[in-house]
Design an enzyme around this catalytic site. Structure first.
Site, mmCIF file in Angstrom:
data_model
loop_
_atom_site.group_PDB
_atom_site.id
_atom_site.type_symbol
_atom_site.label_atom_id
_atom_site.label_comp_id
_atom_site.label_asym_id
_atom_site.label_seq_id
_atom_site.Cartn_x
_atom_site.Cartn_y
_atom_site.Cartn_z
ATOM 1 N N GLU A 198 -17.692 -0.612 5.108
ATOM 2 C CA GLU A 198 -16.640 -1.426 4.602
ATOM 3 C C GLU A 198 -16.634 -2.904 5.126
ATOM 4 O O GLU A 198 -17.344 -3.255 6.502
ATOM 5 C CB GLU A 198 -15.321 -0.681 5.357
ATOM 6 C CG GLU A 198 -14.252 -1.088 4.893
ATOM 7 C CD GLU A 198 -13.767 -0.141 3.692
ATOM 8 O OE1 GLU A 198 -14.627 0.407 3.122
ATOM 9 O OE2 GLU A 198 -12.459 -0.341 3.091
ATOM 10 N N SER A 207 -14.292 8.176 -3.087
ATOM 11 C CA SER A 207 -13.078 7.821 -2.289
ATOM 12 C C SER A 207 -12.774 8.834 -1.267
ATOM 13 O O SER A 207 -13.746 9.755 -0.925
ATOM 14 C CB SER A 207 -11.947 7.434 -3.383
ATOM 15 O OG SER A 207 -11.022 6.759 -2.541
ATOM 16 N N LEU A 208 -11.631 8.917 -0.831
ATOM 17 C CA LEU A 208 -11.366 9.760 -0.002
ATOM 18 C C LEU A 208 -9.816 10.251 -0.401
ATOM 19 O O LEU A 208 -9.046 9.537 -0.858
ATOM 20 C CB LEU A 208 -10.874 9.176 1.533
ATOM 21 C CG LEU A 208 -12.268 8.991 2.307
ATOM 22 C CD1 LEU A 208 -11.842 8.264 3.594
ATOM 23 C CD2 LEU A 208 -13.195 10.433 2.697
ATOM 24 N N ASP A 236 0.583 -1.160 -0.038
ATOM 25 C CA ASP A 236 -0.031 -0.009 -0.247
ATOM 26 C C ASP A 236 0.703 1.081 -0.020
ATOM 27 O O ASP A 236 0.520 2.269 -0.694
ATOM 28 C CB ASP A 236 -0.762 -0.030 1.253
ATOM 29 C CG ASP A 236 -1.949 -1.222 1.035
ATOM 30 O OD1 ASP A 236 -1.914 -1.926 0.273
ATOM 31 O OD2 ASP A 236 -2.891 -1.156 2.082
ATOM 32 N N ASP A 293 0.777 4.218 -2.871
ATOM 33 C CA ASP A 293 0.684 5.435 -2.491
ATOM 34 C C ASP A 293 1.694 6.451 -3.166
ATOM 35 O O ASP A 293 1.489 7.604 -3.612
ATOM 36 C CB ASP A 293 0.382 5.714 -0.904
ATOM 37 C CG ASP A 293 -1.033 5.275 -0.802
ATOM 38 O OD1 ASP A 293 -1.964 5.214 -1.480
ATOM 39 O OD2 ASP A 293 -1.211 4.878 0.526
ATOM 40 N N GLU A 314 -12.405 8.707 13.159
ATOM 41 C CA GLU A 314 -13.044 7.360 13.221
ATOM 42 C C GLU A 314 -11.673 6.731 12.413
ATOM 43 O O GLU A 314 -11.136 7.051 11.497
ATOM 44 C CB GLU A 314 -14.187 7.184 12.557
ATOM 45 C CG GLU A 314 -14.214 7.576 11.083
ATOM 46 C CD GLU A 314 -15.907 7.639 10.776
ATOM 47 O OE1 GLU A 314 -16.684 8.427 11.422
ATOM 48 O OE2 GLU A 314 -16.003 6.814 9.577
ATOM 49 N N CYS A 337 19.171 -33.268 12.245
ATOM 50 C CA CYS A 337 18.996 -31.946 13.094
ATOM 51 C C CYS A 337 20.373 -30.895 12.833
ATOM 52 O O CYS A 337 21.396 -31.272 13.021
ATOM 53 C CB CYS A 337 19.311 -32.335 14.633
ATOM 54 S SG CYS A 337 19.431 -30.949 16.010
ATOM 55 N N LYS A 369 -9.912 4.021 9.681
ATOM 56 C CA LYS A 369 -9.846 3.848 8.263
ATOM 57 C C LYS A 369 -10.053 2.406 8.329
ATOM 58 O O LYS A 369 -8.854 2.033 8.393
ATOM 59 C CB LYS A 369 -9.195 4.844 7.608
ATOM 60 C CG LYS A 369 -9.343 4.393 6.067
ATOM 61 C CD LYS A 369 -8.526 5.718 5.220
ATOM 62 C CE LYS A 369 -8.580 5.485 3.720
ATOM 63 N NZ LYS A 369 -8.704 3.921 3.143
#
Ligand code: IVH
Length: 701
Positions: free
Chosen positions: A178, A90-91, A43, A47, A121, A411, A123
């Site tokens: 959402e 959208s925002l 994300d 952006d 609040e 091992c 998101k």
């Protein structure tokens, strides 16, 4: 709160070609993201990329490409076939407190007056949906699509908790909100999917996207709806609207720790943003930011909306907790009890301000289930204190050069065989494979606290054959010690004296020193208090152990198996009069004092299940559930976290490391972070270390 500073300053695109490449990458990423949530970009990277594109377009407005993602809902990626009655917007995003200030100033300039009040609040990190009701009955559910038309996903509505089939009143309305997978739903979804031979979801959002679209799956995955807007309920301020939606039976963020709050000033709003950001790791669902809205309907109407986003609301983005990076290799480490645990070695990636290079990979079966290959692009998740973990590979990003993960055949520590009969592989020698590590752990500050028995000495003692297990420590002679390199008379005497002191350590510490799987410091205190003697613990069966607070049937079985493994050791310790004291003395830490970092993972892990009410204890903290966090000061400054917890229990209280509804008292030292915020949210009494020292003064002496 960390600002996404790196994101706030976009890189520069130097040429039309670079711009066109950036647009193509963003379009591809947006298409994948909105199709099923899989994306080659995290994300934050998406952006940042869009911001570089925006910067280029501001400089070269005549070169803007028609498919540029800027100014479009969902980056222009998706088109549905059911028109929205009113566009689903959208925002706009801001990435720092300063950007929020200038956004708010812009809004107030447009209004020609101050904003009446703000609403702050979470998101929610899921997918926007519109739910249409006729006469109070749910008739249709749509995705946002491109904002103008969405996809019909009514078939999935049954599995969405918080989205009622029928409202409390027979209204014609459209709820907007959402849909997401809570952390618990995400874990459950992946367990169910992998059990059905399907691949694990990489990310809760892709899981939500995939689940909403899917039809005819042989298993059910539940999701959760959070309403944040509605059509058909005009004239309400935002806070009032949310309350009305909850009254109609829809789930909202009210009642969660990050509940929407009305803030009179922007400064108050900033403070609430910081609070929600601090709570993020403790929330049961993912958020990717905090939304700030003008609360008054009059302000909203006057500000109006652009084609993409309303002018009266903005998202203050937080750094992503999921990032994409490359799996460079898998290491196999042998733990104290002989467990052979895989660990992912990653191309370093910064997640929420912390560089992540390693991540847990549960167990070999889990690697296979997830289908991981070396060289894969993988989704890595890290939230707050949570140990980073690899969620899933981005299989469609493979180049063909990926290599299978090689599983050890022997091992990796001692070369002996591996017991693969359980999910977690183990060296057949068990604890004996890691005698040195076991001894170092046992001698540690929160266990037997044997000064002078650190790594080098432990290696020497084991290599010289003087110590094969913990009990051997208590029969060491001066002569034996003097045969060791760099061991003079003084060191030998000191070490023997420290071992003698350890012999008198209380039962809880001796038991903890054994490093029994499923028990750490807190559980050791409970077990010691319950059974009172090492011999009684040795004799306990699963039923008896399950009577101890916080030990369920599963854990009891593990502990019984472990006890059987160390039975001889327990007998030898008892014969050596080790662990005969029951009450926990408050032992000052040797070094370092108590810091926030002392909220150890081990105690956190074992304290996940806070027990039911035990027998009534006496003392000033009787009946209290106490959590200690942050750095201790004053009279407690020298105590380790474990020692403070011992103090709590001597005073009749129950110590735990995680704040929950059961918690009644939080001792918050300096730099107390999310635990303090959570306690404040839950209205739990909070005291400073100094105030706490007064409360337990009788136990401190
Ligand atoms: S308000 C006109 N509030 O974030 C109202 N959106 O990045 C516009 N989102 O499309 C949306 N939590 O899917 C709003 N509390 C919240 C939200 C929220 C998550 C999503 C929503 C929106 C996206 C924009």
């Amino acid at each position: 709160m960390k600002d996404a500073a790196t994101l706030a300053s976009p890189a520069v695109l130097a040429s039309p070609d670079a711009y066109a490449d950036a647009v193509a990458t963003a379009v591809r990423a947006a298409a994948a993201y909105y199709a099923d949530g899989t994306t080659p970009l995290g994300d934050d990277e998406y952006d940042a990329l869009v911001r570089t594109i925006e910067a280029y377009e501001r400089e070269h407005p005549q070169e803007v490409l028609p498919d540029s993602p800027t100014g479009k809902v969902a980056g222009g990626a998706v088109v549905g076939d059911v028109p929205h009655s009113v566009p689903m917007l959208s925002l706009d995003n801001v990435f720092s407190a300063e950007e929020l200030d200038s956004w708010a100033a812009g809004l107030e300039r447009r209004l020609g007056r101050p904003v009446t009040a703000w609403c702050v609040e979470p998101k929610l990190d899921g997918l926007a949906v519109a739910a249409r009701y006729r006469a109070g009955r749910l008739t249709q559910v749509l995705t946002r699509g491109d904002g103008l038309a969405g996809e019909d996903i009514t078939h999935a509505a049954d599995a969405v908790l918080g989205l009622p089939g029928r409202l409390a009143e027979p209204l014609d309305v459209e709820l907007r909100g959402e849909v997401l997978l809570t952390h618990e739903q995400f874990e459950h979804a992946n367990a169910v999917r992998t059990a059905h031979g399907a691949t694990a979801f990489a990310h809760p959002r892709s899981g939500a996207a995939g689940t909403l679209r899917a039809k005819d799956r042989p298993y059910r995955v539940e999701l959760t709806f959070f309403a944040y807007d509605a059509l058909g309920l005009p004239g309400l301020d935002h806070g009032e609207l949310l309350a009305r939606l909850a009254g109609l039976g829809a789930h909202t963020a009210a009642g969660t720790a990050a509940d929407p709050r009305r803030c009179a000033t922007l400064a108050e709003a900033q403070q609430r943003i910081d609070e929600i950001a601090a709570l993020r790791a403790a929330l049961p669902f993912g958020i990717d930011g905090v939304v700030v809205k003008a609360d008054a309907v009059a302000d909203q109407e006057q500000a109006g909306s652009g084609s993409r986003a309303p002018r009266w609301a903005v998202a203050r983005k937080l750094q992503a907790q999921h990032k994409v990076t490359r799996l460079l290799g898998v290491e196999w480490n042998v733990g104290r009890t002989g467990i052979i645990a895989p660990r992912a070695v990653l191309e370093p990636v910064v997640i929420d301000g912390v560089t992540v290079t390693y991540a847990t990979l549960h167990n070999p079966a889990d690697i296979e289930r997830r289908g991981l290959m070396i060289g894969d692009q993988v989704f890595v998740y890290r939230a707050g204190d949570v140990i980073p973990r690899v969620e899933a590979p981005l299989a469609d990003q493979r180049t063909g050069a990926e290599q299978p993960v090689v599983f050890p055949e022997v091992c990796p520590r001692c070369g002996d065989a591996i017991d693969t009969s359980e999910q977690r592989w183990r060296c057949v020698r068990g604890r004996a494979c890691q005698t040195v590590a076991s001894i170092i752990y046992a001698a540690g500050r929160d266990q037997l606290d044997i000064e002078g028995l650190g790594g080098t000495r432990a290696v020497q003692l084991v290599e010289a054959g003087l110590v094969t297990d913990l009990a051997d420590l208590f029969t060491l002679t001066r002569e034996q010690l003097l045969t060791l390199d760099r061991m003079g008379d003084t060191s030998a005497d000191k070490l023997l004296a420290a071992i003698e002191t350890a012999r008198a350590q209380p039962l809880n510490r001796v038991f903890c020193a054994l490093g029994i799987r499923g028990t750490g410091r807190t559980m050791s205190r409970r077990i010691a208090a319950h059974f009172g003697a090492l011999a009684a613990i040795r004799a306990a069966d699963a039923e008896a152990l399950a009577e101890v607070d916080g030990i369920g049937v599963e854990k009891a079985a593990v502990i019984v198996a472990e006890l059987a493994e160390v039975a001889v050791l327990l007998d030898r310790l008892t014969a050596q009069s080790v662990g005969t004291a029951v009450t926990a003395p408050v032992v000052p830490a040797r070094a370092g004092g108590s810091t926030a970092a002392a909220d150890g993972v081990e105690d956190g892990a074992e304290d996940g299940a806070e027990g039911a009410e035990g027998g009534a204890a006496a003392g000033p903290l009787a009946g209290q559930h106490v959590v200690v966090t942050g750095a201790m000061t004053g009279a407690l400054a020298e105590l380790s976290r474990n020692a403070v917890n011992e103090l709590v229990e001597r005073a009749g209280g129950r110590a735990s490391s995680s704040v929950s509804k059961r918690t009644t008292l939080l001792v918050a030292g300096e730099k107390a972070g999310s635990k303090r915020a959570k306690a404040e949210e839950l209205g739990i009494r909070i005291v400073t270390p100094e105030e706490f020292a007064v409360l337990v003064a009788g136990q401190l002496g």
